[in-house]
Enzyme design. Structure first.
Site, PDB file in Angstrom:
ATOM      1  N   LYS A 191       2.479 -10.254 -11.299  1.00 13.79           N
ATOM      2  CA  LYS A 191       3.591 -11.136 -11.387  1.00 13.79           C
ATOM      3  C   LYS A 191       3.487 -12.108 -10.317  1.00 13.79           C
ATOM      4  CE  LYS A 191       8.366 -11.140 -12.418  1.00 13.79           C
ATOM      5  NZ  LYS A 191       9.723 -10.547 -12.801  1.00 13.79           N
ATOM      6  N   GLY A 245       2.931  -8.578  -3.156  1.00 15.65           N
ATOM      7  CA  GLY A 245       1.312  -8.164  -3.210  1.00 15.65           C
ATOM      8  C   GLY A 245       0.583  -9.469  -4.032  1.00 15.65           C
ATOM      9  N   CYS A 246       1.364  -9.926  -5.220  1.00 16.50           N
ATOM     10  CA  CYS A 246       0.573 -10.879  -5.837  1.00 16.50           C
ATOM     11  C   CYS A 246       0.482 -12.199  -5.186  1.00 16.50           C
ATOM     12  CB  CYS A 246       1.288 -11.076  -7.194  1.00 16.50           C
ATOM     13  SG  CYS A 246       1.271  -9.820  -8.005  1.00 16.50           S
ATOM     14  N   THR A 247       1.626 -12.587  -4.116  1.00 18.83           N
ATOM     15  CA  THR A 247       1.592 -14.045  -3.413  1.00 18.83           C
ATOM     16  C   THR A 247       0.395 -13.711  -2.395  1.00 18.83           C
ATOM     17  OG1 THR A 247       3.773 -14.304  -3.816  1.00 18.83           O
ATOM     18  CG2 THR A 247       2.783 -15.325  -1.764  1.00 18.83           C
ATOM     19  N   ALA A 291      -3.169 -13.922  -4.064  1.00 19.97           N
ATOM     20  CA  ALA A 291      -3.469 -15.367  -4.398  1.00 19.97           C
ATOM     21  C   ALA A 291      -3.693 -16.162  -3.114  1.00 19.97           C
ATOM     22  CB  ALA A 291      -2.201 -16.076  -5.202  1.00 19.97           C
TER      23      ALA A 291
END
Length: 157
Positions: A39, A44-46, A49
Site C-alpha cells: 500500500k 514499509g512501502c514508503t 519506494a
C-alpha cells in the site's frame, strides 16, 4: 500457479499514474525488476519506494528498469510520488491479473484476523524476459541493495 524461475514474463498490462498503460512484455530486452508492495504511503512501502528511487540511477546505469506495483489507484500513486519525491515508476494492477500470475495475492494475518493482501515480493527478469530470481516475504531494510547486487551478478554471469 505462480511464476517460477525460468518462466517468461507474462503478457499483462498495468495502469500507470499518468492514465496510460504499461505492458510487462515491453520490458524484454533489458534487465527488469518488478516489485509488488501492499500500500502507498505506509511506512514499509514508503521506505521501499525511497530505497529503489535512491538506487534507480545505478539500476539504469546497468541498463535495468524498475517498476513498483500495488492495488492503489493511479491517482493515489501520483500523490505518493509527489509527497516523497519518488523517482521509481509505479503502476496499478487494476484487474489483479499480475498479482494472480505472480502469486502475490495471499492470505495474511494481523492481530489474529485473517485477510487477503499483497505479499511484498520482487522479481528479477533477464533481458530475454525470463525470471532470473524472486524474493518472497521481503523485509525492506537492505532489500533494494540486494536486488541491485543480483542485477550486477546476473549481468556478469
Amino acid at each position: 500457479m505462480a511464476i517460477e524461475e525460468g518462466d517468461k514474463i507474462p503478457a499483462i498490462e498495468l495502469a500507470t499514474p499518468a492514465g496510460g498503460s504499461l505492458a510487462l512484455r515491453d520490458q524484454i530486452g533489458r534487465p527488469f525488476v518488478l516489485y509488488f508492495y501492499p500500500k502507498d504511503d505506509t511506512s514499509g512501502c514508503t521506505r521501499e519506494a525511497q530505497d529503489f528511487s535512491a538506487l534507480l540511477p545505478e539500476f539504469e546505469a546497468l541498463g535495468a528498469s524498475v517498476l513498483g506495483v500495488s492495488k492503489d489507484s493511479p491517482i493515489k500513486h501520483q500523490k505518493f510520488v509527489s509527497k516523497y519525491d519518488l523517482t521509481v515508476p509505479l503502476a496499478t494492477d487494476t484487474d489483479d491479473k499480475a498479482m494472480e500470475a505472480f502469486g502475490v495475492w495471499v492470505e495474511k494475518q494481523l492481530y489474529g484476523k485473517k485477510y487477503m493482501g499483497i505479499d511484498r515480493s520482487t522479481f528479477l527478469f533477464n533481458s530475454d524476459g525470463k525470471l532470473f530470481r524472486s524474493w518472497r516475504r521481503v523485509k525492506v531494510p537492505g532489500h533494494a541493495v540486494d536486488v541491485l547486487e543480483s542485477v550486477r551478478a546476473m549481468i556478469a554471469a
